[in-house]
Design a protein around this motif. Sequence first.
Motif, PDB file in Angstrom:
ATOM      1  N   MET A  13       0.732  -1.288  -0.098  1.00  0.00           N
ATOM      2  CA  MET A  13      -0.059   0.053  -0.041  1.00  0.00           C
ATOM      3  C   MET A  13       0.825   1.220   0.000  1.00  0.00           C
ATOM      4  SD  MET A  13      -3.116  -0.995   0.096  1.00  0.00           S
ATOM      5  CE  MET A  13      -4.052   0.030   0.954  1.00  0.00           C
ATOM      6  N   TYR A  14       2.067   1.080  -0.021  1.00  0.00           N
ATOM      7  CA  TYR A  14       3.028   2.092   0.081  1.00  0.00           C
ATOM      8  C   TYR A  14       4.440   1.733  -0.517  1.00  0.00           C
ATOM      9  CZ  TYR A  14       4.453  -0.884   3.552  1.00  0.00           C
ATOM     10  OH  TYR A  14       5.008  -2.026   4.400  1.00  0.00           O
ATOM     11  N   SER A  15       5.238   2.831  -1.101  1.00  0.00           N
ATOM     12  CA  SER A  15       6.398   2.454  -1.687  1.00  0.00           C
ATOM     13  C   SER A  15       7.378   1.886  -0.789  1.00  0.00           C
ATOM     14  CB  SER A  15       7.120   3.744  -2.286  1.00  0.00           C
ATOM     15  OG  SER A  15       8.284   3.447  -2.769  1.00  0.00           O
ATOM     16  N   THR A  16       7.862   0.695  -1.233  1.00  0.00           N
ATOM     17  CA  THR A  16       9.109  -0.029  -0.388  1.00  0.00           C
ATOM     18  C   THR A  16      10.343   0.560  -0.602  1.00  0.00           C
ATOM     19  OG1 THR A  16       8.935  -1.881  -1.788  1.00  0.00           O
ATOM     20  CG2 THR A  16       7.321  -2.173   0.046  1.00  0.00           C
ATOM     21  N   GLN A  17      10.687   1.090  -1.675  1.00  0.00           N
ATOM     22  CA  GLN A  17      11.820   1.703  -2.137  1.00  0.00           C
ATOM     23  C   GLN A  17      12.923   0.433  -2.235  1.00  0.00           C
ATOM     24  OE1 GLN A  17      12.357   4.924  -2.726  1.00  0.00           O
ATOM     25  NE2 GLN A  17      10.491   5.241  -2.149  1.00  0.00           N
ATOM     26  N   GLY A  18      12.421  -0.426  -2.909  1.00  0.00           N
ATOM     27  CA  GLY A  18      13.348  -1.527  -3.216  1.00  0.00           C
ATOM     28  C   GLY A  18      13.367  -2.577  -2.222  1.00  0.00           C
ATOM     29  N   ILE A  19      12.873  -2.196  -0.981  1.00  0.00           N
ATOM     30  CA  ILE A  19      13.206  -3.438   0.177  1.00  0.00           C
ATOM     31  C   ILE A  19      12.061  -4.310  -0.083  1.00  0.00           C
ATOM     32  CG2 ILE A  19      12.994  -3.733   2.610  1.00  0.00           C
ATOM     33  CD1 ILE A  19      14.193  -0.891   2.891  1.00  0.00           C
ATOM     34  N   THR A  20      12.380  -5.506  -0.021  1.00  0.00           N
ATOM     35  CA  THR A  20      11.191  -6.640  -0.491  1.00  0.00           C
ATOM     36  C   THR A  20      10.785  -7.416   0.900  1.00  0.00           C
ATOM     37  OG1 THR A  20      12.868  -8.051  -1.235  1.00  0.00           O
ATOM     38  CG2 THR A  20      12.019  -6.729  -2.854  1.00  0.00           C
ATOM     39  N   ASP A  21      11.574  -7.392   1.916  1.00  0.00           N
ATOM     40  CA  ASP A  21      11.182  -8.254   3.289  1.00  0.00           C
ATOM     41  C   ASP A  21      10.301  -7.255   3.820  1.00  0.00           C
ATOM     42  OD1 ASP A  21      12.232 -10.802   2.357  1.00  0.00           O
ATOM     43  OD2 ASP A  21      14.064 -10.080   2.808  1.00  0.00           O
ATOM     44  N   VAL A  22       9.285  -7.783   4.674  1.00  0.00           N
ATOM     45  CA  VAL A  22       8.558  -6.990   5.511  1.00  0.00           C
ATOM     46  C   VAL A  22       8.141  -8.013   6.718  1.00  0.00           C
ATOM     47  CG1 VAL A  22       6.134  -6.217   5.866  1.00  0.00           C
ATOM     48  CG2 VAL A  22       7.228  -5.840   3.706  1.00  0.00           C
ATOM     49  N   ALA A  23       8.329  -7.500   7.921  1.00  0.00           N
ATOM     50  CA  ALA A  23       7.806  -8.017   9.092  1.00  0.00           C
ATOM     51  C   ALA A  23       6.969  -7.247   9.920  1.00  0.00           C
ATOM     52  CB  ALA A  23       9.104  -8.542   9.909  1.00  0.00           C
ATOM     53  N   SER A  24       6.161  -7.921  10.687  1.00  0.00           N
ATOM     54  CA  SER A  24       5.410  -7.241  11.752  1.00  0.00           C
ATOM     55  C   SER A  24       6.122  -6.873  13.117  1.00  0.00           C
ATOM     56  CB  SER A  24       4.193  -7.988  11.983  1.00  0.00           C
ATOM     57  OG  SER A  24       4.513  -9.332  12.954  1.00  0.00           O
ATOM     58  N   VAL A  25       5.718  -6.213  13.689  1.00  0.00           N
ATOM     59  CA  VAL A  25       6.248  -5.813  15.110  1.00  0.00           C
ATOM     60  C   VAL A  25       6.471  -7.179  15.750  1.00  0.00           C
ATOM     61  CG1 VAL A  25       6.083  -4.288  17.299  1.00  0.00           C
ATOM     62  CG2 VAL A  25       5.911  -3.375  15.086  1.00  0.00           C
ATOM     63  N   THR A  26       5.388  -7.625  15.667  1.00  0.00           N
ATOM     64  CA  THR A  26       5.299  -9.044  16.498  1.00  0.00           C
ATOM     65  C   THR A  26       6.227  -9.990  16.200  1.00  0.00           C
ATOM     66  OG1 THR A  26       2.797  -8.645  16.817  1.00  0.00           O
ATOM     67  CG2 THR A  26       3.552 -11.105  17.195  1.00  0.00           C
ATOM     68  N   GLU A  27       6.369 -10.182  14.862  1.00  0.00           N
ATOM     69  CA  GLU A  27       7.342 -11.118  14.315  1.00  0.00           C
ATOM     70  C   GLU A  27       8.755 -10.576  14.713  1.00  0.00           C
ATOM     71  OE1 GLU A  27       8.306 -13.761  10.443  1.00  0.00           O
ATOM     72  OE2 GLU A  27       7.327 -11.737   9.994  1.00  0.00           O
ATOM     73  N   LEU A  28       9.150  -9.322  14.574  1.00  0.00           N
ATOM     74  CA  LEU A  28      10.276  -8.904  15.274  1.00  0.00           C
ATOM     75  C   LEU A  28      10.784  -9.406  16.429  1.00  0.00           C
ATOM     76  CD1 LEU A  28      12.851  -6.954  14.711  1.00  0.00           C
ATOM     77  CD2 LEU A  28      11.362  -5.395  15.091  1.00  0.00           C
ATOM     78  N   ARG A  29       9.595  -9.060  17.390  1.00  0.00           N
ATOM     79  CA  ARG A  29       9.833  -9.484  18.939  1.00  0.00           C
ATOM     80  C   ARG A  29      10.130 -11.095  18.850  1.00  0.00           C
ATOM     81  NH1 ARG A  29       4.476  -6.897  20.223  1.00  0.00           N
ATOM     82  NH2 ARG A  29       5.200  -4.682  20.483  1.00  0.00           N
ATOM     83  N   THR A  30       9.298 -11.828  18.223  1.00  0.00           N
ATOM     84  CA  THR A  30       9.419 -13.248  18.548  1.00  0.00           C
ATOM     85  C   THR A  30      10.375 -13.795  17.493  1.00  0.00           C
ATOM     86  OG1 THR A  30       7.628 -13.870  16.711  1.00  0.00           O
ATOM     87  CG2 THR A  30       6.849 -13.471  19.060  1.00  0.00           C
ATOM     88  N   SER A  31      10.941 -13.443  16.398  1.00  0.00           N
ATOM     89  CA  SER A  31      11.992 -14.208  15.535  1.00  0.00           C
ATOM     90  C   SER A  31      12.974 -12.949  15.266  1.00  0.00           C
ATOM     91  CB  SER A  31      11.213 -14.625  14.329  1.00  0.00           C
ATOM     92  OG  SER A  31       9.995 -15.306  14.645  1.00  0.00           O
TER      93      SER A  31
END
Length: 87
Positions: A13-31
């Motif tokens: 829904m927004y420009s990722t400027q070439g970054i293709t990996d996305v993680a949620s805050v929850t995933e950041l905490r757990t992994s």
Amino acid sequence: MSPIGYEKHLTAMYSTQGITDVASVTELRTSFQDVVDAAQEGDGVIVQRNNEPYAVLMTFDGVKSWQEKIKEQERRINELESQIENG
């Protein structure tokens, strides 16, 4: 699949400027280590909160590279402004 369990995020829904990996805050905490590994293997990881970009996790070398690009652009702008002022 990327190391963090997400398929490469090609449309957003927004420009990722070439970054293709996305993680949620929850995933950041757990992994955290998996997200860090994904950031090291690519151009970084966009961290989302409530499905909106919240932060970017990238390598230190990646940050330095962006800083160098910004400084170069600032130099170019200053040169152009000087040329305009001096006719």
